[in-house]
Design an enzyme around this catalytic site. Structure first.
Site, mmCIF file in Angstrom:
data_model
loop_
_atom_site.group_PDB
_atom_site.id
_atom_site.type_symbol
_atom_site.label_atom_id
_atom_site.label_comp_id
_atom_site.label_asym_id
_atom_site.label_seq_id
_atom_site.Cartn_x
_atom_site.Cartn_y
_atom_site.Cartn_z
ATOM 1 N N ARG A 106 0.837 -1.209 0.000
ATOM 2 C CA ARG A 106 0.000 0.000 0.000
ATOM 3 C C ARG A 106 0.870 1.257 0.000
ATOM 4 O O ARG A 106 0.579 2.220 -0.698
ATOM 5 C CB ARG A 106 -0.928 0.008 1.214
ATOM 6 C CG ARG A 106 -1.863 1.210 1.253
ATOM 7 C CD ARG A 106 -2.829 1.143 2.430
ATOM 8 N NE ARG A 106 -3.774 2.254 2.385
ATOM 9 C CZ ARG A 106 -3.546 3.453 2.896
ATOM 10 N NH1 ARG A 106 -2.417 3.707 3.520
ATOM 11 N NH2 ARG A 106 -4.456 4.407 2.786
ATOM 12 N N TYR A 210 0.637 -13.502 0.016
ATOM 13 C CA TYR A 210 1.276 -13.353 -1.306
ATOM 14 C C TYR A 210 2.544 -12.519 -1.138
ATOM 15 O O TYR A 210 2.654 -11.735 -0.181
ATOM 16 C CB TYR A 210 0.323 -12.720 -2.333
ATOM 17 C CG TYR A 210 -0.381 -11.465 -1.868
ATOM 18 C CD1 TYR A 210 0.222 -10.212 -1.953
ATOM 19 C CD2 TYR A 210 -1.664 -11.533 -1.328
ATOM 20 C CE1 TYR A 210 -0.441 -9.071 -1.532
ATOM 21 C CE2 TYR A 210 -2.326 -10.394 -0.894
ATOM 22 C CZ TYR A 210 -1.710 -9.168 -1.009
ATOM 23 O OH TYR A 210 -2.355 -8.038 -0.580
ATOM 24 N N ASP A 292 -13.773 4.013 0.102
ATOM 25 C CA ASP A 292 -14.329 3.463 1.343
ATOM 26 C C ASP A 292 -15.356 4.405 1.983
ATOM 27 O O ASP A 292 -16.220 3.958 2.736
ATOM 28 C CB ASP A 292 -13.217 3.209 2.372
ATOM 29 C CG ASP A 292 -12.449 1.925 2.079
ATOM 30 O OD1 ASP A 292 -12.761 1.261 1.076
ATOM 31 O OD2 ASP A 292 -11.545 1.587 2.866
HETATM 32 C C1 LIG Z 1 -3.504 3.601 7.333
HETATM 33 C C2 LIG Z 1 -4.225 2.648 6.423
HETATM 34 C C3 LIG Z 1 -3.712 1.351 6.248
HETATM 35 C C4 LIG Z 1 -4.389 0.466 5.412
HETATM 36 N N1 LIG Z 1 -3.868 -0.782 5.229
HETATM 37 C C5 LIG Z 1 -4.475 -1.649 4.407
HETATM 38 C C6 LIG Z 1 -3.927 -2.934 4.178
HETATM 39 O O1 LIG Z 1 -2.910 -3.289 4.730
HETATM 40 N N2 LIG Z 1 -4.572 -3.770 3.326
HETATM 41 C C7 LIG Z 1 -5.736 -3.389 2.706
HETATM 42 O O2 LIG Z 1 -6.288 -4.182 1.930
HETATM 43 N N3 LIG Z 1 -6.277 -2.170 2.887
HETATM 44 C C8 LIG Z 1 -5.669 -1.285 3.716
HETATM 45 N N4 LIG Z 1 -6.199 -0.049 3.910
HETATM 46 C C9 LIG Z 1 -7.471 0.294 3.225
HETATM 47 C C10 LIG Z 1 -7.339 0.509 1.758
HETATM 48 O O3 LIG Z 1 -6.267 1.371 1.479
HETATM 49 C C11 LIG Z 1 -8.664 1.098 1.301
HETATM 50 O O4 LIG Z 1 -9.699 0.174 1.581
HETATM 51 C C12 LIG Z 1 -8.742 1.328 -0.186
HETATM 52 O O5 LIG Z 1 -7.503 1.664 -0.719
HETATM 53 C C13 LIG Z 1 -9.765 2.436 -0.499
HETATM 54 O O6 LIG Z 1 -9.118 3.665 -0.323
HETATM 55 P P1 LIG Z 1 -9.746 5.034 0.127
HETATM 56 O O7 LIG Z 1 -8.926 6.070 -0.549
HETATM 57 O O8 LIG Z 1 -11.212 5.066 -0.064
HETATM 58 O O9 LIG Z 1 -9.525 5.096 1.696
HETATM 59 P P2 LIG Z 1 -8.181 5.051 2.543
HETATM 60 O O10 LIG Z 1 -7.077 4.432 1.772
HETATM 61 O O11 LIG Z 1 -8.570 4.504 3.845
HETATM 62 O O12 LIG Z 1 -7.787 6.596 2.710
HETATM 63 C C14 LIG Z 1 -8.502 7.522 3.503
HETATM 64 C C15 LIG Z 1 -7.556 8.665 3.823
HETATM 65 O O13 LIG Z 1 -8.306 9.724 4.416
HETATM 66 C C16 LIG Z 1 -7.602 10.193 5.541
HETATM 67 N N5 LIG Z 1 -8.601 10.745 6.467
HETATM 68 C C17 LIG Z 1 -9.632 10.087 7.044
HETATM 69 N N6 LIG Z 1 -10.358 10.907 7.809
HETATM 70 C C18 LIG Z 1 -9.768 12.126 7.736
HETATM 71 C C19 LIG Z 1 -10.064 13.392 8.310
HETATM 72 N N7 LIG Z 1 -11.116 13.554 9.133
HETATM 73 N N8 LIG Z 1 -9.259 14.450 8.019
HETATM 74 C C20 LIG Z 1 -8.206 14.300 7.167
HETATM 75 N N9 LIG Z 1 -7.874 13.103 6.584
HETATM 76 C C21 LIG Z 1 -8.659 12.043 6.863
HETATM 77 C C22 LIG Z 1 -6.898 8.956 6.093
HETATM 78 O O14 LIG Z 1 -5.812 9.280 6.931
HETATM 79 C C23 LIG Z 1 -6.471 8.264 4.809
HETATM 80 O O15 LIG Z 1 -5.218 8.728 4.347
HETATM 81 C C24 LIG Z 1 -5.594 0.867 4.740
HETATM 82 C C25 LIG Z 1 -6.084 2.169 4.924
HETATM 83 C C26 LIG Z 1 -5.417 3.067 5.760
HETATM 84 C C27 LIG Z 1 -5.950 4.476 5.939
#
Ligand SMILES: Cc1cc2nc3c(=O)[nH]c(=O)nc-3n(C[C@H](O)[C@H](O)[C@H](O)COP(=O)(O)OP(=O)(O)OC[C@H]3O[C@@H](n4cnc5c(N)ncnc54)[C@H](O)[C@@H]3O)c2cc1C
Length: 393
Positions: A106, A210, A292
């Site tokens: 990631r 993996y 998400d």
């Molecule tokens: C720290 C972390 C580790 C992860 N590790 C894994 C993993 O090992 N394996 C896996 O399958 N999935 C993991 N995931 C989830 C995966 O990345 C997501 O399910 C997928 O990539 C969808 O991404 P997204 O951009 O919707 O959300 P995310 O990737 O969760 O990103 C959301 C971002 O918004 C930021 N954020 C949230 N709330 C606030 C706020 N109030 N103010 C400012 N910023 C905010 C968070 O810090 C994060 O950077 C992880 C997510 C995070 C945040």
């Protein structure tokens, strides 16, 4: 709306937020990303990006970076957890070979997206924890933990599982604990680890593993059914012994991996409904959610990151081509049914992986026979998922 020249604030520098920021910037928008973390650093573990996600990265111009940072998966192997015997092998190499099914850390995906976004002119502002998102006025109003306020004309909430933007659009929803917990860790990989995702299945539990980073690391996600509540968080550490005990009945290959586990994280798996409202047009602005924030999923189909990439592309594309209200309506109507289908398919997989007793023997025999008689059929059932290119829609 011609997005060119418009000011857009993206909340969250995760996979979806950075991809949306890059896609919008490439279409001429003036994009700022607000992220609560103090650095874009190594958090998380392995991600699987299937062809429906890799096509977005390639269309964003990141094909070479993706190929350099990831391993191309050859297969998924379903194995009996106790004896390690192969039950079914799904040949991933045949899936849309131009796009590929990729395994990567990631942190590496975040890094390549952040570099490209910055190079395209996106400003990424760290240490900006947004406490409140208010969509009741003419423009979105954001309040940070430090008390700072901003009123961007366009807000994209890519703020993950506990999205403030989702709550502002939909009200608070109550996810329910699925009585599953998942541990994740990364260990050193054995020499010449094949780029294969192995799923070791046992009664009430399964473990997916993996290799990553050119085969130097091995990602492990281990899921157990359990009644004790565990927080839904990406940063909760656990004692490795808990994971080892939960998988004590598994075979020597799995035991060998778990012996090496040191930094172990645990997260509770919660089921959330797909959001009913994905976007809103205001008097002088608009807001939308993606990834998400819109459709948290259980990890049993490995689609969280790929769905976020699809959303990011489609939202940016429609905003560049259509008036804002039409763009947002087109975005939700294209994305919501597909994401709901993916989330439902992921929910269903837990049951198949965790069978016990007679049901388990029957299911494993059926899978073995299916693999012998029609080896490509099991994967063909997922054509609707993998054989979809949002960049051509
Ligand atoms: C720290 C972390 C580790 C992860 N590790 C894994 C993993 O090992 N394996 C896996 O399958 N999935 C993991 N995931 C989830 C995966 O990345 C997501 O399910 C997928 O990539 C969808 O991404 P997204 O951009 O919707 O959300 P995310 O990737 O969760 O990103 C959301 C971002 O918004 C930021 N954020 C949230 N709330 C606030 C706020 N109030 N103010 C400012 N910023 C905010 C968070 O810090 C994060 O950077 C992880 C997510 C995070 C945040």
């Amino acid at each position: 709306m011609a997005i060119a020249g418009q000011q857009v604030t993206v909340l969250g520098a995760g996979v979806g937020g950075l991809a949306a920021a890059l896609a919008l910037s490439q279409r001429g928008a003036d994009v700022t990303v607000l992220e609560q973390a103090d650095a874009i650093r190594e958090i998380g573990a392995g991600l699987q990006i299937s062809p429906n996600g890799t096509c977005v990265l390639r269309a964003l111009g990141l094909g070479a970076e993706l190929d350099a940072a990831s391993m191309r998966a050859q297969a998924v192997e379903l194995r009996d957890g106790q004896d390690g015997d192969l039950i079914l092998r799904l040949d991933l190499a045949r899936l849309r070979p131009k796009q590929g099914y990729h395994l990567l850390h990631r942190a590496d995906l975040i890094d390549l997206l952040a570099k490209a976004a910055r190079a395209a002119g996106v400003q990424i502002r760290l240490l900006q924890k947004v406490e409140n998102v208010d969509l009741s006025g003419p423009r979105p109003r954001l309040t940070t933990a430090q008390g700072g306020e901003s009123t961007p004309s366009f807000l994209i909430g890519a703020d993950g599982l506990h999205s403030r933007t989702r709550a502002a659009l939909n009200g608070k929803t109550a996810p329910f604990f699925t009585r599953h917990v998942a541990w994740r860790c990364v260990i050193p990989a054995e020499a010449e680890a094949a780029p294969v995702a192995e799923v070791h299945m046992g009664p009430g539990r399964h473990l997916v593993s993996y290799p990553l980073r050119g085969g130097t690391l091995r990602n492990i996600v281990a899921v157990e059914e359990r009644s004790a509540w565990v927080e839904e968080s990406w940063s909760l550490r656990d004692d490795p012994i808990e994971m080892k005990l939960a998988f004590a009945a598994f075979g020597p290959r799995v035991q060998g991996w778990l012996e090496q586990a040191q930094d172990v994280y645990v997260w509770g798996l919660f089921r959330h409904p797909v959001a009913s409202v994905w976007a809103k047009t205001l008097a002088e602005g608009a807001a939308a959610i993606l990834g998400d924030a819109a459709h948290p999923t259980l990890p049993f189909l490995a689609q969280g990151a790929s769905m976020a990439l699809e959303d990011a592309w489609l939202l940016a594309d429609r905003l560049a081509k259509l008036p804002v209200a039409d763009a947002l309506a087109a975005y939700q109507s294209a994305r919501a049914p597909r994401c709901a289908r993916i989330v439902a398919a992921a929910n269903g997989n837990a049951k198949v992986y965790h069978l016990s007793g007679l049901q388990r023997s029957i299911a494993h025999t059926a899978l073995r026979l299916g693999g012998l008689i029609a080896p490509n059929l099991a994967l063909k059932r997922f054509d609707w998922l993998y054989d979809f290119d949002v960049t051509q829609s």
